[in-house]
Design an enzyme around this catalytic site. Structure first.
Site, PDB file in Angstrom:
ATOM      1  N   LYS A  15       0.808  -1.208   0.000  1.00  0.00           N
ATOM      2  CA  LYS A  15       0.000   0.000   0.000  1.00  0.00           C
ATOM      3  C   LYS A  15       0.848   1.268   0.000  1.00  0.00           C
ATOM      4  O   LYS A  15       0.693   2.134  -0.855  1.00  0.00           O
ATOM      5  CB  LYS A  15      -0.802  -0.012   1.299  1.00  0.00           C
ATOM      6  N   THR A  16       1.741   1.332   0.960  1.00  0.00           N
ATOM      7  CA  THR A  16       2.545   2.540   1.090  1.00  0.00           C
ATOM      8  C   THR A  16       3.420   2.730  -0.130  1.00  0.00           C
ATOM      9  O   THR A  16       3.614   3.838  -0.611  1.00  0.00           O
ATOM     10  CB  THR A  16       3.410   2.469   2.358  1.00  0.00           C
ATOM     11  N   ASP A 202      -4.405   7.730   2.778  1.00  0.00           N
ATOM     12  CA  ASP A 202      -3.943   6.427   3.270  1.00  0.00           C
ATOM     13  C   ASP A 202      -4.983   5.882   4.248  1.00  0.00           C
ATOM     14  O   ASP A 202      -5.709   6.645   4.872  1.00  0.00           O
ATOM     15  CB  ASP A 202      -2.605   6.648   3.990  1.00  0.00           C
ATOM     16  N   GLU A 203      -5.060   4.572   4.402  1.00  0.00           N
ATOM     17  CA  GLU A 203      -5.970   3.942   5.371  1.00  0.00           C
ATOM     18  C   GLU A 203      -7.389   4.500   5.258  1.00  0.00           C
ATOM     19  O   GLU A 203      -8.015   4.879   6.254  1.00  0.00           O
ATOM     20  CB  GLU A 203      -5.468   4.153   6.808  1.00  0.00           C
ATOM     21  N   GLN A 233      -9.250  -4.397   7.289  1.00  0.00           N
ATOM     22  CA  GLN A 233      -8.435  -3.857   8.373  1.00  0.00           C
ATOM     23  C   GLN A 233      -9.089  -2.651   9.025  1.00  0.00           C
ATOM     24  O   GLN A 233      -8.425  -1.835   9.662  1.00  0.00           O
ATOM     25  CB  GLN A 233      -7.050  -3.481   7.858  1.00  0.00           C
ATOM     26  N   ARG A 586       0.410  -9.434  10.657  1.00  0.00           N
ATOM     27  CA  ARG A 586       1.638  -8.686  10.979  1.00  0.00           C
ATOM     28  C   ARG A 586       2.857  -9.591  10.866  1.00  0.00           C
ATOM     29  O   ARG A 586       3.987  -9.128  10.800  1.00  0.00           O
ATOM     30  CB  ARG A 586       1.619  -8.119  12.407  1.00  0.00           C
TER      31      ARG A 586
END
Length: 742
Positions: A15-16, A202-203, A233, A586
């Site tokens: 994503k980033t 983002d998010e 998420q 994670r």
DNA sequence: ACTGTTCCTCTTTTT
DNA sequence: GAGGAACAGT
């Protein structure tokens, strides 16, 4: 590049990277200047990370992306520019939760409301949820009228007025004010719509209604908006996040391009499969299937423990084993390992254990630096010097250190200030002059007020040295001395923190500049060189990754949290499940889930049942570890031929003999089971070895008789502890109990 | 006005 | 088990 884009990006799919690369591409192709890109994140950490990575890709330090930041920090900037449009001055203060609560409490008490039954906390929660939905007092929906015993709307209005009087805002206001400015002043909105040529988010699944409106307004012109998110998420529903914003995106931005990122570059197939198995239990999903090219690796490991303490001890030993290198694995550094808990009180057991074995650890997201008592006190002094009318700061420190000014004296000051429509500092000066206070209090108050004046004078001088001034304030006010005389064990640490605070001041031009930024940016992340295990909540772990992850406390009521389910029902449960998904994903290589049969809750022992999420783990991808012996806590010692007679007796009585464990171990050997049978790793259906009326012993609750048997769960009337439900493997036949040295 | 005691509630997660 | 509020004593 142009037009609306929605990226649905699963965990670990880059994503980033996608976002930062997009920014760099916008810059490299000359479509936008650095200051024409608006990129928002939720946390400062994410913002910093993005800046860093953009900088790296551009091959230089990421100078000049002034509008890359959190929603809140971008809003502060905007609001300082246009504060007067909502009745504020541009040097407004940002209240933290503590200030906010004290203010609300005052209002509640002034209304003669019983704050026992209707705590200010609750009002704060209600107001916050309204702000998250961008509801101002004047346009609250009628249905909300009954909130907080029917007084909610009125108190909300009062609170907002009071904030303006104090020239202050709370976190929610930052967005709310900016949204109202945009809504009421079209010229200003258009100016920013033109200025921000591209908007990136983002998010996105964490945005609340206010943030959503804010984005829609800003991107409303050119519609060059790119949102990245993952509905699986979404774990911030409780603070107003609306997953619905993702679903609405295509409606609000017709012709939006939707991109799915599904290749995972982080975890092994077993870990991904376990995560997918759990998240599949949710009904409301957009649906994504993660896949990976990574090598198979180890299965997710599952283990049960007697109690929370033993769980912590076992995790400690596992960490040491991973450090040495175990199961044919290269040694791992402590930085590569993390313990992710559901609720912060779980951290304690680990901290205790790690302190005794000397394992270096770091707690992430604990009490923030600027939330600490001494830091807030010190900042209140600074605030008072910078803005004399800051009544909240005044109240906080007039009598800290003790100056003999108690309730009575405070009331007099309040009265005088209100009478003359002056801030407290001036009001109390008038009261002194009118001889409204005598004795030691009067002398000390005079000194305090004189000091404030003097510091203000020094601060106003062009050659002022704010770092020296800050030290002077802390010394002359007697604040430093107060802690030096304090004998409690925390005192030295607090003095240390004060020193750190003064040091942090060096990076700013003056006190004002410091105060403007501090409430938003002070994370307590000092970059330590030493390798440490990280301990944090699952929420804090979002966006991070570790080669080895421990997920302790998978027990009903704790995870999924009872409260979440009580308050939000199925929605709450699904959010808990997403949290489980976040936790598992994670892990890069080793993921270890554990639960305990007994746990200290509110200082009382409670028996715990394994989490339903454990049943949802697909067993083909889970390795169920043999439970450690109850005393040694040592995996190796649990081999049958090594165990002592005592251990054999105990273990067989209450662990190995329990149907649940037998099933677990039987299932552990099986491979390739079908989807139907995927769960039941811990079994609730098997027949218990006990029956009604059996007399049993439980190490924490003592003796009792079985009232009912329900799978491997027993309802037992304990003689001393009352009636409780307990998992069968944690009790022993009363007849065998004599041998056990509990 | 301050200090020490007991009793009470309470814990999800955070910008 | 801890932190806060109410109360009592100095």
């Amino acid at each position: 590049m142009d037009g609306p884009v929605l990226m649905l990006a699963g965990a670990g799919t880059g994503k980033t990277k996608a976002l930062t690369t997009r920014i760099v591409h916008l810059l490299n192709t000359g479509r936008a200047q650095p200051n024409e890109i608006l990129a928002v994140t939720f946390t400062n950490k994410a913002a910093r990370e993005m800046k860093l990575r953009v900088g790296r890709l551009m091959g230089g330090p990421a100078e000049g992306m002034p509008w890359l930041g959190t929603f809140h920090s971008v809003c502060v900037k905007l609001l300082r520019r246009h504060a007067e449009l909502v009745g504020l001055k541009s040097n407004f203060t940002i209240l933290d939760t503590d200030d906010q609560l004290r203010l609300l409490k005052q209002l509640v008490q002034a209304e003669q409301i019983d704050d026992k039954r209707w705590p200010a906390r609750m009002l704060a929660g209600v107001i916050d949820s309204w702000k998250n939905r961008a509801w101002l007092p004047e346009n609250l929906p009628a249905g909300e009228g009954s909130a907080y015993n029917g007084r909610g709307p009125d108190l909300y209005a009062q609170y907002q007025r009071r904030l303006i009087e104090l020239n202050a805002v709370d976190f929610g206001d930052l967005l709310l004010h900016v949204v109202s400015i945009f809504q009421k002043h079209d010229d200003i909105l258009q100016q920013y719509q033109r200025w921000f040529k591209y908007v990136l988010v983002d998010e996105y699944q964490d945005t609340n209604v206010a943030q959503y409106l804010w984005l829609r307004l800003l991107a409303g012109g050119h519609k060059n908006i790119c949102c990245v998110g993952d509905d699986d998420q979404s774990i911030y529903g409780w603070r107003g996040a609306e997953v619905g914003n993702i679903l609405r995106f295509e409606k609000d931005f017709p012709g939006a391009k939707v991109v799915r990122l599904e290749q995972n570059y982080r975890s092994t197939p077993h870990i991904l499969a376990a995560a997918s198995g759990v998240i599949a239990g949710n009904e409301n999903r957009l649906g994504k299937e993660l896949w990976t090219e990574a090598e198979e690796g180890e299965k997710v490991r599952l283990i049960g423990h007697w109690d929370g303490e033993e769980e912590a001890r076992w995790v400690g030993e596992e960490i040491e084993a991973l450090q040495r290198g175990t199961r044919g694995r290269e040694p791992l550094g402590l930085d590569s390992m993390a313990i992710l808990v559901r609720a912060s009180h779980q951290m304690r057991a680990f901290e205790d254990r790690f302190l005794t074995i000397g394992m270096p650890y770091r707690v992430i997201g604990g009490p923030r630096f600027y939330e600490r008592l001494e830091i807030r006190d010190a900042m209140a002094y600074f605030r008072l010097v910078v803005s004399p009318e800051d009544d909240l700061a005044f109240e906080r420190v007039v009598n800290t250190p003790k100056r003999g000014l108690g309730d009575k004296a405070r009331q007099k000051m309040q009265l005088s200030a209100r009478e003359h429509f002056l801030p407290l500092a001036e009001g109390s000066r008038l009261m002194l002059e009118a001889k409204g206070l005598g004795g030691k209090g009067a002398v000390e108050l005079t000194r305090f007020l004189d000091n404030l004046e003097r510091w203000r004078g020094l601060n106003a001088r062009p050659d002022a040295n704010h770092v020296e001034l800050a030290e002077m304030i802390l010394d002359e006010s007697g604040y430093t001395e107060m802690w030096q005389n304090d004998k409690t064990p925390e005192a030295p640490g607090r003095l240390e923190n004060l020193k750190e605070l003064v040091k942090a001041l060096e990076q700013f031009e003056n006190l004002q500049g410091f105060l403007e930024h501090v409430s938003l940016i002070m994370d307590n992340e000092s970059d330590e060189a030493e390798e440490k295990v990280s301990i944090m909540t699952l929420h804090a772990a979002k966006g991070l990754e570790f080669p080895a992850v421990f997920l302790p406390g998978w027990e009903e009521g704790l995870f999924p949290s009872q409260r979440s389910m009580d308050e939000s029902g199925l929605k709450g449960l699904e959010e808990e499940r997403r949290l489980a998904y976040v936790g598992i994903t994670r892990a890069e290589e080793v993921c270890t889930i554990s639960f305990a049969g007994n746990r200290l809750v509110y200082g009382q022992w409670q028996s715990q049942m394994p989490s339903r999420f454990i049943d949802e783990l697909p067993e083909a991808h889970v390795d169920v570890l043999t439970p450690p012996g109850l005393y040694g806590g040592n995996f190796g010692a649990a081999q049958p031929n090594v165990r002592s007679n005592l251990e054999t007796a105990v273990s067989e009585a209450n662990v190995y003999n329990s149907p649940g464990w037998r099933r677990m171990q039987a299932n552990a050997g099986k491979r390739g089971t079908n989807q139907q049978q995927k769960n039941q790793v811990i079994d609730a259906v098997a027949v218990s070895a006990y029956s009604v009326d059996d007399r049993v012993f439980h190490s924490k609750f003592g003796y009792g008789n079985i009232l009912a048997v329900e799978g491997d769960k027993l309802e037992i009337a304990f003689e001393k502890a009352g009636t409780k439900k307990v998992v069968a493997r944690f009790v022993v036949n009363a007849a065998d109990a004599g041998d056990i040295p509990f």
